[in-house]
Design a protein around this motif. Sequence first.
Motif, PDB file in Angstrom:
ATOM      1  N   ASP A  64       0.809  -1.215   0.000  1.00  0.00           N
ATOM      2  CA  ASP A  64       0.000   0.000   0.000  1.00  0.00           C
ATOM      3  C   ASP A  64       0.848   1.272   0.000  1.00  0.00           C
ATOM      4  O   ASP A  64       0.437   2.290  -0.538  1.00  0.00           O
ATOM      5  N   ASN A  65       2.021   1.206   0.624  1.00  0.00           N
ATOM      6  CA  ASN A  65       2.899   2.380   0.691  1.00  0.00           C
ATOM      7  C   ASN A  65       4.138   2.239  -0.189  1.00  0.00           C
ATOM      8  O   ASN A  65       5.000   3.108  -0.179  1.00  0.00           O
ATOM      9  N   ASP A  66       4.247   1.112  -0.903  1.00  0.00           N
ATOM     10  CA  ASP A  66       5.402   0.830  -1.754  1.00  0.00           C
ATOM     11  C   ASP A  66       6.709   1.083  -1.000  1.00  0.00           C
ATOM     12  O   ASP A  66       7.600   1.793  -1.463  1.00  0.00           O
ATOM     13  N   LYS A  67       6.787   0.483   0.191  1.00  0.00           N
ATOM     14  CA  LYS A  67       7.947   0.690   1.068  1.00  0.00           C
ATOM     15  C   LYS A  67       8.468  -0.662   1.554  1.00  0.00           C
ATOM     16  O   LYS A  67       7.698  -1.517   1.979  1.00  0.00           O
ATOM     17  N   GLU A  68       9.779  -0.828   1.478  1.00  0.00           N
ATOM     18  CA  GLU A  68      10.380  -2.058   1.973  1.00  0.00           C
ATOM     19  C   GLU A  68      10.419  -2.034   3.497  1.00  0.00           C
ATOM     20  O   GLU A  68      10.785  -1.027   4.102  1.00  0.00           O
ATOM     21  N   ILE A  69      10.038  -3.148   4.108  1.00  0.00           N
ATOM     22  CA  ILE A  69      10.078  -3.296   5.557  1.00  0.00           C
ATOM     23  C   ILE A  69      11.406  -3.965   5.902  1.00  0.00           C
ATOM     24  O   ILE A  69      11.668  -5.093   5.485  1.00  0.00           O
ATOM     25  N   THR A  70      12.231  -3.273   6.655  1.00  0.00           N
ATOM     26  CA  THR A  70      13.547  -3.825   7.002  1.00  0.00           C
ATOM     27  C   THR A  70      13.696  -4.125   8.488  1.00  0.00           C
ATOM     28  O   THR A  70      14.678  -4.741   8.892  1.00  0.00           O
ATOM     29  N   ASP A  71      12.732  -3.681   9.287  1.00  0.00           N
ATOM     30  CA  ASP A  71      12.878  -3.859  10.735  1.00  0.00           C
ATOM     31  C   ASP A  71      12.185  -5.124  11.246  1.00  0.00           C
ATOM     32  O   ASP A  71      11.599  -5.149  12.310  1.00  0.00           O
ATOM     33  N   PHE A  72      12.268  -6.206  10.477  1.00  0.00           N
ATOM     34  CA  PHE A  72      11.771  -7.490  10.932  1.00  0.00           C
ATOM     35  C   PHE A  72      12.901  -8.260  11.593  1.00  0.00           C
ATOM     36  O   PHE A  72      14.080  -7.949  11.399  1.00  0.00           O
ATOM     37  N   ILE A  73      12.524  -9.235  12.405  1.00  0.00           N
ATOM     38  CA  ILE A  73      13.538 -10.055  13.067  1.00  0.00           C
ATOM     39  C   ILE A  73      13.240 -11.532  12.808  1.00  0.00           C
ATOM     40  O   ILE A  73      12.114 -11.902  12.474  1.00  0.00           O
ATOM     41  N   ILE A  74      14.258 -12.346  12.983  1.00  0.00           N
ATOM     42  CA  ILE A  74      14.102 -13.795  12.985  1.00  0.00           C
ATOM     43  C   ILE A  74      14.462 -14.234  14.395  1.00  0.00           C
ATOM     44  O   ILE A  74      15.585 -14.011  14.857  1.00  0.00           O
ATOM     45  N   THR A  75      13.501 -14.822  15.094  1.00  0.00           N
ATOM     46  CA  THR A  75      13.713 -15.202  16.490  1.00  0.00           C
ATOM     47  C   THR A  75      14.542 -16.476  16.575  1.00  0.00           C
ATOM     48  O   THR A  75      14.722 -17.188  15.575  1.00  0.00           O
ATOM     49  N   GLU A  76      14.972 -16.788  17.782  1.00  0.00           N
ATOM     50  CA  GLU A  76      15.745 -18.014  17.981  1.00  0.00           C
ATOM     51  C   GLU A  76      14.876 -19.258  17.758  1.00  0.00           C
ATOM     52  O   GLU A  76      15.400 -20.341  17.528  1.00  0.00           O
TER      53      GLU A  76
END
Length: 148
Positions: A64-76
Amino acid sequence: MIKRLLIAITVITSIISCSKDDKDNILCEVGPVGISLEIINSDNENILLKEELAKNQIHITDIDNDKEITDFIITENGYLEFFLGFQTAEFNYKIKLDNTNNNNFIIHINTKRSTGKNGCSSTSITDVSVDNAEITNNEFTLYTLKVE
Protein backbone atom coordinates in the motif's frame (compact mmCIF):
# COMPACT_ATOMS: atom_id res chain seq x y z
CA MET A 1 20.11 -4.29 17.52
CA ILE A 2 16.70 -3.87 15.90
CA LYS A 3 15.21 -6.45 18.28
CA ARG A 4 16.47 -4.49 21.30
CA LEU A 5 15.14 -1.24 19.84
CA LEU A 6 11.70 -2.75 19.26
CA ILE A 7 11.62 -4.18 22.79
CA ALA A 8 12.70 -0.82 24.25
CA ILE A 9 10.00 1.04 22.34
CA THR A 10 7.36 -1.43 23.51
CA VAL A 11 8.47 -1.20 27.15
CA ILE A 12 8.66 2.60 27.12
CA THR A 13 5.25 2.87 25.46
CA SER A 14 3.80 0.50 28.05
CA ILE A 15 5.25 2.46 30.96
CA ILE A 16 4.14 5.84 29.62
CA SER A 17 0.62 4.63 28.93
CA CYS A 18 -0.15 3.28 32.41
CA SER A 19 -3.06 5.01 34.12
CA LYS A 20 -2.41 6.06 37.72
CA ASP A 21 -6.17 6.59 38.17
CA ASP A 22 -6.91 2.95 37.52
CA LYS A 23 -7.82 1.29 40.82
CA ASP A 24 -6.39 -2.04 39.69
CA ASN A 25 -3.18 -0.42 38.45
CA ILE A 26 -3.34 -2.40 35.21
CA LEU A 27 -1.48 -1.68 32.02
CA CYS A 28 -3.84 0.49 29.99
CA GLU A 29 -2.10 0.63 26.64
CA VAL A 30 -0.77 -2.45 24.97
CA GLY A 31 2.12 -1.95 22.57
CA PRO A 32 1.83 -2.32 18.81
CA VAL A 33 0.46 -5.59 17.52
CA GLY A 34 2.93 -7.77 15.69
CA ILE A 35 2.77 -10.95 13.71
CA SER A 36 4.96 -14.04 13.84
CA LEU A 37 5.32 -16.28 10.81
CA GLU A 38 6.73 -19.77 10.94
CA ILE A 39 7.77 -20.56 7.37
CA ILE A 40 7.79 -24.28 6.66
CA ASN A 41 8.64 -26.34 3.60
CA SER A 42 6.70 -29.27 2.09
CA ASP A 43 8.27 -31.56 4.73
CA ASN A 44 6.84 -29.32 7.50
CA GLU A 45 10.33 -28.20 8.50
CA ASN A 46 10.94 -24.61 9.59
CA ILE A 47 13.25 -23.25 6.89
CA LEU A 48 14.48 -20.41 9.12
CA LEU A 49 15.52 -22.84 11.86
CA LYS A 50 17.23 -25.09 9.33
CA GLU A 51 19.03 -21.98 8.09
CA GLU A 52 17.87 -22.65 4.53
CA LEU A 53 16.91 -18.98 4.38
CA ALA A 54 18.92 -16.06 5.79
CA LYS A 55 17.53 -12.66 6.73
CA ASN A 56 19.06 -11.05 3.64
CA GLN A 57 17.09 -13.53 1.49
CA ILE A 58 13.76 -12.29 2.86
CA HIS A 59 12.23 -9.17 1.33
CA ILE A 60 9.05 -7.67 2.77
CA THR A 61 7.30 -4.83 0.94
CA ASP A 62 4.34 -2.83 2.22
CA ILE A 63 2.29 -2.87 -0.98
CA ASP A 64 0.00 0.00 0.00
CA ASN A 65 2.90 2.38 0.69
CA ASP A 66 5.40 0.83 -1.75
CA LYS A 67 7.95 0.69 1.07
CA GLU A 68 10.38 -2.06 1.97
CA ILE A 69 10.08 -3.30 5.56
CA THR A 70 13.55 -3.82 7.00
CA ASP A 71 12.88 -3.86 10.73
CA PHE A 72 11.77 -7.49 10.93
CA ILE A 73 13.54 -10.06 13.07
CA ILE A 74 14.10 -13.79 12.98
CA THR A 75 13.71 -15.20 16.49
CA GLU A 76 15.74 -18.01 17.98
CA ASN A 77 12.64 -20.19 17.47
CA GLY A 78 12.87 -19.52 13.74
CA TYR A 79 9.91 -17.16 13.49
CA LEU A 80 9.82 -14.15 11.19
CA GLU A 81 8.36 -11.26 13.23
CA PHE A 82 7.42 -7.68 12.50
CA PHE A 83 5.18 -5.03 14.00
CA LEU A 84 1.99 -3.84 12.34
CA GLY A 85 1.09 -0.86 14.51
CA PHE A 86 -1.59 0.41 16.88
CA GLN A 87 -4.42 1.26 14.49
CA THR A 88 -7.40 -0.44 12.90
CA ALA A 89 -6.15 -1.13 9.40
CA GLU A 90 -5.71 -3.54 6.53
CA PHE A 91 -2.11 -4.35 5.71
CA ASN A 92 -0.92 -5.92 2.47
CA TYR A 93 2.62 -7.19 2.25
CA LYS A 94 4.53 -8.86 -0.53
CA ILE A 95 7.01 -11.33 0.89
CA LYS A 96 9.73 -12.61 -1.39
CA LEU A 97 11.88 -15.56 -0.34
CA ASP A 98 15.01 -15.89 -2.46
CA ASN A 99 15.68 -19.54 -1.70
CA THR A 100 12.32 -21.22 -2.36
CA ASN A 101 10.42 -22.41 -5.43
CA ASN A 102 7.28 -20.49 -4.48
CA ASN A 103 9.22 -17.35 -3.69
CA ASN A 104 6.55 -14.64 -3.84
CA PHE A 105 3.35 -14.34 -1.92
CA ILE A 106 1.01 -11.64 -0.69
CA ILE A 107 -0.19 -11.62 2.91
CA HIS A 108 -3.26 -9.65 3.95
CA ILE A 109 -3.64 -8.74 7.62
CA ASN A 110 -6.55 -6.92 9.25
CA THR A 111 -6.19 -5.35 12.69
CA LYS A 112 -8.71 -3.75 15.00
CA ARG A 113 -8.15 -1.16 17.71
CA SER A 114 -10.58 -1.45 20.62
CA THR A 115 -11.12 0.08 24.03
CA GLY A 116 -12.38 -2.04 26.91
CA LYS A 117 -14.84 -1.11 29.65
CA ASN A 118 -11.97 0.06 31.85
CA GLY A 119 -10.79 2.50 29.18
CA CYS A 120 -7.74 0.46 28.25
CA SER A 121 -6.90 0.13 24.54
CA SER A 122 -5.41 -2.68 22.56
CA THR A 123 -4.97 -3.72 18.96
CA SER A 124 -5.54 -7.26 17.75
CA ILE A 125 -5.28 -9.20 14.52
CA THR A 126 -8.75 -10.02 13.22
CA ASP A 127 -7.96 -11.76 9.93
CA VAL A 128 -4.98 -13.09 8.00
CA SER A 129 -4.99 -14.52 4.49
CA VAL A 130 -2.32 -15.19 1.93
CA ASP A 131 -2.11 -15.57 -1.83
CA ASN A 132 0.06 -18.36 -3.29
CA ALA A 133 0.66 -20.26 -0.04
CA GLU A 134 -1.14 -22.11 2.72
CA ILE A 135 -1.45 -20.36 6.10
CA THR A 136 -2.78 -21.56 9.45
CA ASN A 137 -3.14 -19.86 12.82
CA ASN A 138 -1.33 -21.76 15.58
CA GLU A 139 -1.82 -19.42 18.51
CA PHE A 140 -2.55 -15.76 19.24
CA THR A 141 -0.27 -14.03 16.66
CA LEU A 142 1.70 -17.05 15.39
CA TYR A 143 0.87 -18.20 11.88
CA THR A 144 2.45 -21.04 9.91
CA LEU A 145 3.09 -20.30 6.27
CA LYS A 146 3.73 -23.35 4.10
CA VAL A 147 5.84 -22.75 1.01
CA GLU A 148 6.91 -25.27 -1.60
